[in-house]
Design an enzyme around this catalytic site. Structure first.
Site, mmCIF file in Angstrom:
data_model
loop_
_atom_site.group_PDB
_atom_site.id
_atom_site.type_symbol
_atom_site.label_atom_id
_atom_site.label_comp_id
_atom_site.label_asym_id
_atom_site.label_seq_id
_atom_site.Cartn_x
_atom_site.Cartn_y
_atom_site.Cartn_z
ATOM 1 N N TYR A 239 0.816 -1.224 0.000
ATOM 2 C CA TYR A 239 0.000 0.000 0.000
ATOM 3 C C TYR A 239 0.850 1.276 0.000
ATOM 4 O O TYR A 239 0.313 2.365 -0.188
ATOM 5 C CB TYR A 239 -0.949 0.051 1.214
ATOM 6 C CG TYR A 239 -1.859 -1.136 1.410
ATOM 7 C CD1 TYR A 239 -2.048 -2.084 0.409
ATOM 8 C CD2 TYR A 239 -2.550 -1.327 2.603
ATOM 9 C CE1 TYR A 239 -2.873 -3.175 0.598
ATOM 10 C CE2 TYR A 239 -3.385 -2.419 2.795
ATOM 11 C CZ TYR A 239 -3.528 -3.345 1.797
ATOM 12 O OH TYR A 239 -4.348 -4.430 1.989
ATOM 13 N N ASN B 65 -5.318 -14.321 1.701
ATOM 14 C CA ASN B 65 -5.683 -14.813 0.359
ATOM 15 C C ASN B 65 -5.170 -16.222 0.082
ATOM 16 O O ASN B 65 -4.911 -16.571 -1.069
ATOM 17 C CB ASN B 65 -5.182 -13.845 -0.724
ATOM 18 C CG ASN B 65 -5.702 -12.440 -0.519
ATOM 19 O OD1 ASN B 65 -6.907 -12.229 -0.438
ATOM 20 N ND2 ASN B 65 -4.801 -11.474 -0.394
HETATM 21 N N1 LIG Z 1 -5.311 -8.730 2.160
HETATM 22 C C1 LIG Z 1 -5.707 -8.242 1.006
HETATM 23 O O1 LIG Z 1 -5.366 -8.753 -0.074
HETATM 24 C C2 LIG Z 1 -6.614 -7.059 0.989
HETATM 25 C C3 LIG Z 1 -7.300 -6.705 -0.176
HETATM 26 C C4 LIG Z 1 -8.139 -5.613 -0.151
HETATM 27 C C5 LIG Z 1 -8.299 -4.880 1.032
HETATM 28 N N2 LIG Z 1 -7.613 -5.234 2.167
HETATM 29 C C6 LIG Z 1 -7.756 -4.491 3.438
HETATM 30 O O2 LIG Z 1 -9.145 -4.389 3.749
HETATM 31 C C7 LIG Z 1 -9.516 -3.007 3.875
HETATM 32 C C8 LIG Z 1 -10.950 -2.803 3.469
HETATM 33 O O3 LIG Z 1 -11.204 -3.329 2.184
HETATM 34 P P1 LIG Z 1 -11.508 -2.420 0.913
HETATM 35 O O4 LIG Z 1 -10.941 -1.061 1.137
HETATM 36 O O5 LIG Z 1 -11.049 -3.129 -0.281
HETATM 37 O O6 LIG Z 1 -13.106 -2.376 0.831
HETATM 38 P P2 LIG Z 1 -14.302 -1.953 1.795
HETATM 39 O O7 LIG Z 1 -13.799 -1.491 3.108
HETATM 40 O O8 LIG Z 1 -15.310 -3.029 1.737
HETATM 41 O O9 LIG Z 1 -14.964 -0.726 1.009
HETATM 42 C C9 LIG Z 1 -14.312 0.490 0.852
HETATM 43 C C10 LIG Z 1 -15.198 1.400 -0.013
HETATM 44 O O10 LIG Z 1 -16.417 1.721 0.649
HETATM 45 C C11 LIG Z 1 -16.592 3.148 0.749
HETATM 46 N N3 LIG Z 1 -17.197 3.371 2.078
HETATM 47 C C12 LIG Z 1 -16.645 3.068 3.281
HETATM 48 N N4 LIG Z 1 -17.530 3.302 4.271
HETATM 49 C C13 LIG Z 1 -18.661 3.766 3.692
HETATM 50 C C14 LIG Z 1 -19.927 4.157 4.206
HETATM 51 N N5 LIG Z 1 -20.194 4.101 5.513
HETATM 52 N N6 LIG Z 1 -20.874 4.577 3.319
HETATM 53 C C15 LIG Z 1 -20.617 4.596 1.990
HETATM 54 N N7 LIG Z 1 -19.433 4.243 1.448
HETATM 55 C C16 LIG Z 1 -18.455 3.823 2.290
HETATM 56 C C17 LIG Z 1 -15.203 3.710 0.599
HETATM 57 O O11 LIG Z 1 -15.227 4.975 -0.021
HETATM 58 P P3 LIG Z 1 -14.602 6.311 0.665
HETATM 59 O O12 LIG Z 1 -13.191 6.026 1.043
HETATM 60 O O13 LIG Z 1 -14.746 7.336 -0.426
HETATM 61 O O14 LIG Z 1 -15.499 6.598 1.838
HETATM 62 C C18 LIG Z 1 -14.535 2.704 -0.355
HETATM 63 O O15 LIG Z 1 -14.878 3.015 -1.695
HETATM 64 C C19 LIG Z 1 -8.484 -2.300 2.995
HETATM 65 O O16 LIG Z 1 -8.399 -0.926 3.245
HETATM 66 C C20 LIG Z 1 -7.227 -3.071 3.347
HETATM 67 O O17 LIG Z 1 -6.700 -2.633 4.585
HETATM 68 C C21 LIG Z 1 -6.783 -6.321 2.154
#
Ligand SMILES: NC(=O)c1ccc[n+]([C@@H]2O[C@H](COP(=O)([O-])OP(=O)(O)OC[C@H]3O[C@@H](n4cnc5c(N)ncnc54)[C@H](OP(=O)(O)O)[C@@H]3O)[C@@H](O)[C@H]2O)c1
Length: 280
Positions: free
Chosen positions: A48, A135
């Site tokens: 990241y 994963n």
């Molecule tokens: N291990 C891995 O391979 C892997 C892969 C992916 C992610 N991750 C980790 O998991 C975390 C979360 O996953 P993710 O970021 O992919 O997806 P997520 O948390 O499911 O969704 C994030 C999205 O939702 C929006 N959002 C968040 N809260 C909201 C709310 N209350 N209302 C409306 N929209 C909202 C955010 O937009 P805004 O920012 O514009 O609010 C962003 O577009 C990552 O940040 C990372 O730390 C790990």
């Protein structure tokens, strides 16, 4: 905050803040906001490119290091015992800490056995309080689990109401490994934030779709790490500890499981060619 016990006795907060795709220039402000709102678990990764910003925000918060739960992940290009070791030193330097609370192998590619040996070493010498993978689907997970000294405490997987990982969680239960949810709000896919079922259930409790989706996970002992750069949404996402979804609602939510194993297929040709293109 609620806590979930891992297989080595460490307690992980049920909810944390994820910083995937949070630009390094904005990340320190975001993590500072998240800390002020009450988040203590921060999920970052070498990939990241924002570990330094996370470290700055944690250090400048003035809150003692022991109150935080910091997660980072070793990226594919740092796979293998020696490279993983060097990259861990670099991560700790950037995070400005002597240890991380949870150290993960980010993806099951490269010499991940070598990487995992470095994780075991870090666990033994106190540079990690818990170790695990991310994963790792059935074949890779099973293979790794049969050949390592320390069972992974966590397998961080795409997990949300539409991808519930029920089969993987059953497999993980055999090794005492907990699933941890990335993409806990399905990254907004499947109309998550406006989903009729999530909204209707939320209306019963005075909660939003995101709060219902996150509560659904933590109520099953799955730690989740929602990401947002918006402080109002940070508050919304962490405000899930004053209600309990009843059995009927949990059963309804379980029927939303569209693709149990998640939407990213690591055995798919397109994904494989993207990994090869990184020339790790
Ligand atoms: N291990 C891995 O391979 C892997 C892969 C992916 C992610 N991750 C980790 O998991 C975390 C979360 O996953 P993710 O970021 O992919 O997806 P997520 O948390 O499911 O969704 C994030 C999205 O939702 C929006 N959002 C968040 N809260 C909201 C709310 N209350 N209302 C409306 N929209 C909202 C955010 O937009 P805004 O920012 O514009 O609010 C962003 O577009 C990552 O940040 C990372 O730390 C790990």
């Amino acid at each position: 905050m609620e806590y979930i016990s891992l297989n080595n006795g460490i307690k992980i907060p049920a909810l944390g803040y994820g910083v995937f795709k949070v630009d390094p220039s904005e990340c320190e402000r975001c993590v500072t906001d998240a800390i002020n709102v009450g988040y203590r678990m921060i999920d970052t990764a070498q990939f990241y490119a924002n570990e330094e910003a996370v470290g700055n925000a944690v250090r400048k918060s003035g809150i003692s290091r022991e109150e935080f739960f910091i997660v980072t992940k070793i990226w594919i290009c740092n796979s293998g015992e020696a490279k993983a070791e060097e990259s861990l030193k670099e991560s700790l330097r950037k995070l400005q800490t002597d240890y991380v609370d949870l150290l993960l192998v980010h993806q099951p590619f490269g010499d991940y056995y070598g990487t995992y040996r470095t994780l075991e070493k870090a666990l033994a010498d106190g540079r990690a309080r818990a170790i695990g993978v991310s994963n790792f689907y059935a074949d890779r997970f099973h293979d790794l689990a049969c050949h390592v000294k320390v069972m992974p405490a966590i397998n961080q997987l795409e997990t949300n109401v539409f991808s519930q990982q029920t089969e993987m969680r059953e497999l993980l239960s055999q090794t005492g490994t907990k699933a941890m949810a990335w993409g806990p709000m399905a990254q907004g896919k499947e109309n998550f934030f406006d989903h009729e079922v999530l909204k209707a259930i939320g209306a019963k409790y005075g909660k939003t779709a995101s709060q219902v989706g996150l509560r659904f996970l933590v109520q099953q002992g799955i730690p989740a790490i929602p990401k947002t750069t918006d402080v109002k949404r940070m508050k919304e996402n962490i405000d899930i500890f004053d209600f309990v979804l009843d059995e009927e609602d949990m059963t309804i939510l379980m029927t939303l499981n569209l693709h149990d194993k998640g939407t990213r297929d690591y055995t798919d040709l397109t994904y494989a060619s993207r990994i090869i293109a990184q020339k790790f």
